[in-house]
Design an enzyme around this catalytic site. Structure first.
Site, PDB file in Angstrom:
ATOM      1  N   ASP A   1       0.840  -1.184   0.000  1.00 17.95           N
ATOM      2  CA  ASP A   1       0.000   0.000   0.000  1.00 17.95           C
ATOM      3  C   ASP A   1       0.886   1.248   0.000  1.00 17.95           C
ATOM      4  OD1 ASP A   1      -2.094  -1.751   0.196  1.00 17.95           O
ATOM      5  OD2 ASP A   1      -2.479  -1.380   2.319  1.00 17.95           O
ATOM      6  N   GLN A   2       0.377   2.326  -0.553  1.00 15.38           N
ATOM      7  CA  GLN A   2       1.193   3.525  -0.707  1.00 15.38           C
ATOM      8  C   GLN A   2       1.744   4.030   0.623  1.00 15.38           C
ATOM      9  OE1 GLN A   2      -0.172   6.188  -3.647  1.00 15.38           O
ATOM     10  NE2 GLN A   2       0.994   7.933  -2.930  1.00 15.38           N
TER      11      GLN A   2
END
Length: 228
Positions: free
Chosen positions: A55-56
């Site tokens: 995930d970012q």
């Protein structure tokens, strides 16, 4: 973590292993990890392919393929669950059980960009399984090692949140804000078969010293991954 100087743990003609900074996308898009690495390496490695994602807002160990063939081999290992992923997670709360497995049916709402647990399977709802072990407590938080058995979008975040244990800083899933780019989730260790030699390889790195990791002793954050 400095996005202009991404730590590289290992590289050869087939793979590159690095520490993805929180806030950087895993995929090959403007500002994404492959492009940042190409710029850092002076574009000497034009072929850098994402074979698994973080995930970012999550940082930590990632491997990228440096050829099409290596990407196919590594992607197959991911699909066949031969690609071992271990994480560290800082939970808002302490699990009732010291260790265990979490099983859910997990879907993903693309409009809200949020995963959710469901009662019945469906076209967009699939089984999600992880195993965890609590390593330390620092009220009101707990530090847990987590191993994914499936790779669903936002899986760790959603499964712990569904049990009233959101990750520190993960406001989307009910966690208390930290005021940092990252959240309390770190890709700690990757183990897989080298796409050229077939030999088992493993890479690990502890999380950074800042919040929320600084609530726990460095010796615990850096110790060898437990057997999950």
């Amino acid at each position: 973590m400095d996005q202009s100087n991404i730590p590289i743990l290992y590289q050869d003609q087939r793979i590159l292993v690095c520490l993805k900074p929180p806030g950087v996308a895993s995929v090959d898009q403007p500002g994404g990890l492959p492009g940042l690495l190409r710029r850092q390496l002076g574009d000497r490695a034009p072929c850098l392919r994402t074979v698994h994602r973080l995930d970012q807002r999550v940082g930590g160990v990632m491997v990228l393929a440096r050829s099409r063939q290596a990407a196919r081999i590594l992607s197959r290992q991911v699909e066949e669950h031969r690609f071992r992923k271990m994480y560290l997670a800082v939970l808002c709360g302490v699990p009732a059980e010291e260790a265990g497995a979490l099983r859910d049916l997990l879907g993903y709402d693309r409009r809200s960009r949020r995963a959710y647990t469901a009662q019945v399977p469906g076209p967009e709802v699939r089984e999600a399984v992880l195993r965890y072990r609590v390593l330390a407590r620092s009220e009101p938080f707990a530090l847990a090692a987590v191993r994914l058995e499936t790779g669903r979008t936002h899986q760790i975040r959603a499964q712990f949140s569904a049990r009233g244990l959101p990750l520190a800083g993960d406001v989307k899933y009910g966690g208390a804000p930290l005021g940092t780019v990252g959240i309390g989730l770190w890709s700690w260790q990757l183990s897989f078969l080298h796409p050229q030699t077939g030999a088992p390889v493993s890479f690990s790195a502890p999380p950074p010293a800042g919040a929320p990791w600084d609530r726990f002793p460095p010796s615990i954050r850096a110790e060898a991954a437990p057997d999950l």
